[in-house]
Design an enzyme around this catalytic site. Structure first.
Site, PDB file in Angstrom:
ATOM      1  N   LYS A  12      11.772  43.886  35.151  1.00 52.95           N
ATOM      2  CA  LYS A  12      11.650  45.168  35.857  1.00 52.95           C
ATOM      3  C   LYS A  12      12.931  45.404  36.634  1.00 52.95           C
ATOM      4  O   LYS A  12      13.370  44.543  37.407  1.00 52.95           O
ATOM      5  CB  LYS A  12      10.449  45.144  36.798  1.00 52.95           C
ATOM      6  CG  LYS A  12      10.062  46.514  37.312  1.00 52.95           C
ATOM      7  CD  LYS A  12       9.485  47.410  36.229  1.00 52.95           C
ATOM      8  CE  LYS A  12       7.979  47.377  36.175  1.00 52.95           C
ATOM      9  NZ  LYS A  12       7.460  48.034  34.956  1.00 52.95           N
ATOM     10  N   THR A  57       6.492  43.142  32.663  1.00 50.55           N
ATOM     11  CA  THR A  57       7.455  43.563  33.688  1.00 50.55           C
ATOM     12  C   THR A  57       6.698  44.047  34.926  1.00 50.55           C
ATOM     13  O   THR A  57       7.177  43.907  36.051  1.00 50.55           O
ATOM     14  CB  THR A  57       8.405  44.651  33.162  1.00 50.55           C
ATOM     15  OG1 THR A  57       7.691  45.860  32.943  1.00 50.55           O
ATOM     16  CG2 THR A  57       9.111  44.219  31.886  1.00 50.55           C
ATOM     17  N   ARG A 176      53.233  54.920  52.681  1.00 49.73           N
ATOM     18  CA  ARG A 176      52.180  55.730  52.072  1.00 49.73           C
ATOM     19  C   ARG A 176      50.831  55.300  52.639  1.00 49.73           C
ATOM     20  O   ARG A 176      50.715  54.270  53.308  1.00 49.73           O
ATOM     21  CB  ARG A 176      52.178  55.573  50.541  1.00 49.73           C
ATOM     22  CG  ARG A 176      51.791  54.186  50.088  1.00 49.73           C
ATOM     23  CD  ARG A 176      51.648  54.060  48.567  1.00 49.73           C
ATOM     24  NE  ARG A 176      51.217  52.709  48.221  1.00 49.73           N
ATOM     25  CZ  ARG A 176      50.875  52.309  47.009  1.00 49.73           C
ATOM     26  NH1 ARG A 176      50.927  53.153  45.989  1.00 49.73           N
ATOM     27  NH2 ARG A 176      50.478  51.072  46.795  1.00 49.73           N
ATOM     28  N   GLN A 219      47.951  45.562  44.109  1.00 55.85           N
ATOM     29  CA  GLN A 219      47.735  44.271  43.445  1.00 55.85           C
ATOM     30  C   GLN A 219      48.043  43.118  44.391  1.00 55.85           C
ATOM     31  O   GLN A 219      47.329  42.107  44.414  1.00 55.85           O
ATOM     32  CB  GLN A 219      48.634  44.164  42.200  1.00 55.85           C
ATOM     33  CG  GLN A 219      48.213  45.039  41.019  1.00 55.85           C
ATOM     34  CD  GLN A 219      48.854  46.423  41.012  1.00 55.85           C
ATOM     35  OE1 GLN A 219      49.167  46.990  42.057  1.00 55.85           O
ATOM     36  NE2 GLN A 219      49.017  46.983  39.825  1.00 55.85           N
ATOM     37  N   HIS A 247      44.315  57.760  45.707  1.00 51.78           N
ATOM     38  CA  HIS A 247      45.629  58.348  46.020  1.00 51.78           C
ATOM     39  C   HIS A 247      45.533  59.444  47.077  1.00 51.78           C
ATOM     40  O   HIS A 247      44.612  60.265  47.059  1.00 51.78           O
ATOM     41  CB  HIS A 247      46.251  58.922  44.747  1.00 51.78           C
ATOM     42  CG  HIS A 247      46.419  57.917  43.658  1.00 51.78           C
ATOM     43  ND1 HIS A 247      47.134  56.756  43.813  1.00 51.78           N
ATOM     44  CD2 HIS A 247      45.937  57.898  42.390  1.00 51.78           C
ATOM     45  CE1 HIS A 247      47.099  56.061  42.677  1.00 51.78           C
ATOM     46  NE2 HIS A 247      46.375  56.724  41.806  1.00 51.78           N
TER      47      HIS A 247
END
Ligand SMILES: O=c1[nH]c(=O)c2[nH]c(=O)[nH]c2[nH]1
Length: 298
Positions: A12, A57, A176, A219, A247
């Site tokens: 389930k 289930t 930024r 990264q 962004h």
């Protein structure tokens, strides 16, 4: 004809459960979503519709609710998922393995003029805590983490030095906005840990590393976050991330005779960069079936 049943599991999905602890007028709430899946001798239900091993289930759903009562609450979601997996495998000889996934939603007490309210709550934070417990016979694996911890740095992020090709238009920047929704999953070595304490520690280390890493690329920030967690938590074998680069583009205000020294941005919702990686110990025990059916990570 050479056709046979391959890997299978069933159960389930997304059993929504809110448990209220009301022993005193100051209530506590636990709010979870449980997906129970079982694996075992399920050949005949698939091939001939013989349901004699098919623990319904609906029964799995009822077990989740009943265990929330019998167990006196949920507690750490890892403990509750282990309890469910152990119950299904030990109670039924035709069930050999289980996958129990739990998401939990945090709630804080509403602060009123008279202090924190006894029984009124407001959703806490932006993230959802998750766990997947996989049990295969005697073996158990726990992968925990969270979805959607949204963070932003308004400076301390640069991006330059990338290849300039015929198709490159992106301007280099030494200042930024760096914004992402952190989705992380980490694999524990063993069980029997203080899950809540570890979760709180990992979460705060990830936030600290995001905040204090001067970023040259998302990264690099991701890797630093993972390394920090592994350096401080020997009980964690590896950590996987999937992080959008949300962004923020500087708006050109020059048509209006205005300068824009990194103050007004267009927050784009798509497309977004999608940065994914695993940070792992080189001596970690094998992952076994821990990552089975946990999609969305490398
Ligand atoms: O941190 C970043 N990593 C990238 O790989 C990338 N690519 C891009 O266009 N902007 C960024 N930013």
């Amino acid at each position: 004809m050479g056709i046979r049943l391959g890997d299978n599991q069933y159960g389930k999905a997304e059993v929504r459960l809110v448990r209220v602890t009301r022993d005193t007028p100051v209530h506590e709430i636990e709010d979870v979503c449980v997906t129970s899946q079982l694996r075992g001798d399920m050949e005949s239900v698939h091939t001939v519709g013989d349901n004699s091993n098919c623990l319904a289930t609906d029964t799995q759903k009822n077990t989740v609710y009943a265990k929330a009562k019998e167990n006196g609450g949920i507690g750490a979601i890892e403990d509750f998922a282990l309890l469910l997996a152990q119950h299904f495998v030990s109670e039924h000889d035709y069930i050999h393995g289980a996958r129990q996934e739990i998401h939990s939603y945090g709630w804080n007490r509403i602060d009123t003029a008279n202090g924190p309210h006894d029984h009124s709550f407001v959703r806490a934070g932006s993230e959802t805590r998750t766990t997947v417990v996989t049990k295969d016979g005697d073996q158990e694996w726990v992968v925990s983490g969270f979805d959607g911890l949204t963070v932003l740095k308004s400076t301390g992020s640069e991006f330059h030095g990338y290849p300039k090709t015929h198709y490159t238009t992106l301007p280099e920047t030494t200042d930024r906005i760096l914004a992402t929704d952190i989705t992380a999953r980490w694999r524990y070595i063993g069980t029997g840990l203080d899950w809540d304490k570890t979760y709180a520690s990992v979460r705060s280390q990830l936030l600290e590393a995001f905040a204090t890493t001067h970023s040259l690329a998302l990264q690099q920030t991701l890797y630093t976050m993972g390394r920090t967690v592994l350096e401080n938590h020997p009980e964690i074998a590896e950590i996987k991330f999937s992080m959008p680069n949300n962004h923020h583009f500087l708006v050109d205000l020059s048509p209006f005779g205005l300068d824009n020294p990194n103050e007004v941005f267009f927050a784009a919702d798509r497309p977004y960069g999608k940065i994914e990686a695993t940070v792992e110990r080189d001596d970690a025990p094998a992952a076994g079936r821990a990552w089975e059916s946990i999609p969305g990570f490398v």
